[in-house]
Design a protein around this motif. Structure first.
Motif, PDB file in Angstrom:
ATOM      1  N   ALA A  73       0.811  -1.221   0.000  1.00 50.47           N
ATOM      2  CA  ALA A  73       0.000   0.000   0.000  1.00 50.47           C
ATOM      3  C   ALA A  73       0.843   1.269   0.000  1.00 50.47           C
ATOM      4  O   ALA A  73       0.300   2.367   0.124  1.00 50.47           O
ATOM      5  CB  ALA A  73      -0.937  -0.003   1.218  1.00 50.47           C
TER       6      ALA A  73
ATOM      7  N   GLY B  38       2.537   2.911  -2.298  1.00 51.23           N
ATOM      8  CA  GLY B  38       2.257   3.841  -3.386  1.00 51.23           C
ATOM      9  C   GLY B  38       3.396   4.826  -3.599  1.00 51.23           C
ATOM     10  O   GLY B  38       4.564   4.460  -3.713  1.00 51.23           O
ATOM     11  N   ASP B  39       3.039   6.119  -3.634  1.00 54.53           N
ATOM     12  CA  ASP B  39       4.056   7.157  -3.840  1.00 54.53           C
ATOM     13  C   ASP B  39       4.544   7.732  -2.515  1.00 54.53           C
ATOM     14  O   ASP B  39       5.204   8.779  -2.488  1.00 54.53           O
ATOM     15  CB  ASP B  39       3.492   8.277  -4.714  1.00 54.53           C
ATOM     16  CG  ASP B  39       2.234   8.906  -4.110  1.00 54.53           C
ATOM     17  OD1 ASP B  39       1.729   8.365  -3.103  1.00 54.53           O
ATOM     18  OD2 ASP B  39       1.761   9.920  -4.656  1.00 54.53           O
ATOM     19  N   LYS B  40       4.230   7.051  -1.410  1.00 55.22           N
ATOM     20  CA  LYS B  40       4.672   7.506  -0.089  1.00 55.22           C
ATOM     21  C   LYS B  40       5.950   6.777   0.312  1.00 55.22           C
ATOM     22  O   LYS B  40       6.607   6.142  -0.508  1.00 55.22           O
ATOM     23  CB  LYS B  40       3.550   7.298   0.932  1.00 55.22           C
ATOM     24  CG  LYS B  40       2.293   8.092   0.597  1.00 55.22           C
ATOM     25  CD  LYS B  40       1.200   7.856   1.616  1.00 55.22           C
ATOM     26  CE  LYS B  40      -0.060   8.648   1.263  1.00 55.22           C
ATOM     27  NZ  LYS B  40      -1.156   8.413   2.225  1.00 55.22           N
TER      28      LYS B  40
ATOM     29  N   ASP C 157       3.725   5.732   5.698  1.00 52.72           N
ATOM     30  CA  ASP C 157       3.651   7.167   5.423  1.00 52.72           C
ATOM     31  C   ASP C 157       4.719   7.903   6.230  1.00 52.72           C
ATOM     32  O   ASP C 157       4.445   8.844   6.978  1.00 52.72           O
ATOM     33  CB  ASP C 157       2.252   7.694   5.760  1.00 52.72           C
ATOM     34  CG  ASP C 157       2.021   9.091   5.193  1.00 52.72           C
ATOM     35  OD1 ASP C 157       2.841   9.538   4.360  1.00 52.72           O
ATOM     36  OD2 ASP C 157       1.053   9.750   5.613  1.00 52.72           O
TER      37      ASP C 157
ATOM     38  N   GLY D 296       7.983   3.685  -2.804  1.00 47.02           N
ATOM     39  CA  GLY D 296       7.260   2.701  -3.596  1.00 47.02           C
ATOM     40  C   GLY D 296       7.867   2.403  -4.939  1.00 47.02           C
ATOM     41  O   GLY D 296       7.545   1.379  -5.557  1.00 47.02           O
ATOM     42  N   ASP D 297       8.746   3.267  -5.435  1.00 46.70           N
ATOM     43  CA  ASP D 297       9.341   3.017  -6.750  1.00 46.70           C
ATOM     44  C   ASP D 297      10.535   2.076  -6.679  1.00 46.70           C
ATOM     45  O   ASP D 297      11.133   1.739  -7.699  1.00 46.70           O
ATOM     46  CB  ASP D 297       9.752   4.335  -7.415  1.00 46.70           C
ATOM     47  CG  ASP D 297      10.723   5.141  -6.553  1.00 46.70           C
ATOM     48  OD1 ASP D 297      11.036   4.685  -5.443  1.00 46.70           O
ATOM     49  OD2 ASP D 297      11.142   6.232  -6.995  1.00 46.70           O
TER      50      ASP D 297
END
Length: 446
Positions: A119, A121-123, A182, A220-221
């Motif tokens: 989950a 993501g971009d965080k 986060d 996340g990348d």
């Protein structure tokens, strides 16, 4: 019809997860079969953890023994199903919780970490690996019940200090992991790590003196498996502990160094197998007569014809366990040198060797059955104090066989003078750092 109704409710107990749903089904079945809408079921949990299901009925039904027995049997089915469901829930909790601290255990941590990473993501996701320094001494000095209390205090302190969205888990022993989804900027994550250190030491004053924490922050990348986050945080923690940094953030430099150490470990294993380690001898001189009175055996390694300094390969050899074989080879060589020179020989024993329960037996076999008084084993104070009971037992066994014990680097250990009376040693080698603090000492004059 009553038997069929009971069988139907019994079968339904495997599908109706909630006891309330099963009770409602039994109640409906009883009302339909007995043609009495005033039948009402209830389910109570008793003080001993068991359950009791019963059915209130009008007087007309209460006078029918067969109907009463039918309702009692339905109650037993519902009660048993409720108890089975509660037992299943307790076992689920036990399977994912640490029994001592109540925190999520390693198994639950894997689930939490996998879900958090999926989950992200971009965080950013942060993992903090916390380890109590010298926790073994807490158990040895205060006893295991106090050690357990320290772990419980640590768990409570961590939960009180981390943000609400974080998960604290007990990884094993005195190791705890914090998962922070986060995650804030790196500086704030490091500040949190320092806050965790203070919270843990304050929770057990006089028992926990310091805490090492490794930190990993991932985005996340990045292409990685969730378990590598804990692995890298553990690596950073080990580096923090080894260098006494307190907090260490895992970065590319540490990753590259880790890969180099893995490669070095493989080369050391090959060198041990191929007999590439040599033993050189350093004379020990009587300063009054300038006579050589003994020699010290020093293991040396030429890697691809390039001499490596001991500090380059000894830590890797200890980490991989190869230092054990290297040390035994040095003792065998020292025996031959003692016979050749006609002198006593000193051999260093590493912390990793001292952790071996059969070290005494293996060293005695490597030296041989006689002239053991010509063998002096040199052990650093810090290595001995890291595993005090086992180390002392090993040294006492060796001394009983005639081997001399020298305490090397005296003055750099955790509490040198406090433990000196406990150590079975014949000689001490004072560390220069200890001497430099002595009044009147000069490097030239000693």
């Amino acid at each position: 019809d009553m038997r069929d109704a009971i069988a139907s409710v019994t079968n339904a107990a495997w599908f109706d997860r909630e006891p309330g749903q099963l009770l409602a089904r039994a109640e409906a079945s009883a009302r339909a079969l007995l043609n009495e809408p005033e039948i009402h079921g209830s389910l109570r949990q008793l003080a001993n953890g068991s359950h009791f299901a019963s059915f209130a009925m009008p007087p007309s039904i209460a006078k029918d023994p067969q109907a009463v027995t039918f309702l009692d049997d339905l109650g037993h089915v519902v009660s048993a199903a409720a108890e089975r469901r509660e037992l299943h829930e307790r076992l689920e909790v036990a399977a994912h919780a640490d029994s001592l601290t109540g925190l999520p255990n390693r198994r639950r941590l894997d689930v939490v970490l996998t879900e958090a990473w999926a989950a992200v993501g971009d965080k950013r996701l942060a993992v903090l690996f916390c380890d109590i320094d010298a926790f073994k001494r807490v158990n040895e000095e205060f006893g295991h019940p106090i050690g357990d209390a320290v772990l419980q205090n640590t768990a409570a302190a961590l939960e009180e200090t981390v943000p609400q969205r974080a998960t604290v888990a007990r990884y094993g022993g005195d190791e705890f992991v914090v998962v922070l989804p986060d995650a804030p900027p790196d500086t704030e994550v490091v500040e949190l790590a320092h806050s965790l250190q203070r919270a843990i030491t304050d929770a057990s004053p006089g028992k926990v003196r310091s805490v090492s924490i490794g930190v990993v922050v991932a985005t996340g990348d990045e292409v990685r498996e969730p378990y590598t986050l804990v692995r890298d945080a553990d690596t950073a923690m080990f580096d923090a502990k080894h260098k006494r940094l307190g907090v260490r953030v895992f970065d590319q430099a540490l990753r590259e160094r880790l890969l180099r150490e893995i490669d070095l470990g493989r080369r050391i294993a090959r060198a041990v197998s191929d007999g590439e380690f040599e033993v050189h001898y350093q004379p020990i001189v009587d300063v009054a007569s300038l006579r050589v009175v003994a020699v010290e055996a020093l293991s040396r390694w030429s890697d691809d014809h390039v001499a490596r300094e001991p500090e380059e390969w000894v830590p890797a050899a200890e980490e991989s366990g190869q230092i054990v074989q290297i040390g035994l080879g040095a003792v065998r060589s020292a025996r031959r040198a003692s016979l050749s020179f006609g002198l006593p020989v000193g051999v260093n024993v590493s912390p990793r060797q001292l952790a071996e329960p059969d070290l005494a037996l293996r060293l005695l076999e490597a030296w041989g059955p006689d002239q053991r008084e010509n063998l002096t084993l040199e052990i650093t104070e810090s290595a001995l104090l890291d595993d005090l009971p086992l180390g002392i037992e090993t040294l006492e066994t060796l001394r009983s066989e005639g081997v001399r014990i020298a305490l090397d680097d005296f003055g750099t250990g955790y509490s040198s003078l406090a433990h000196l009376h406990e150590l079975p040693v014949d000689a001490m080698k004072l560390d220069r750092a200890f001497l430099e603090r002595a009044p009147g000492y000069t490097a030239q004059g000693g």
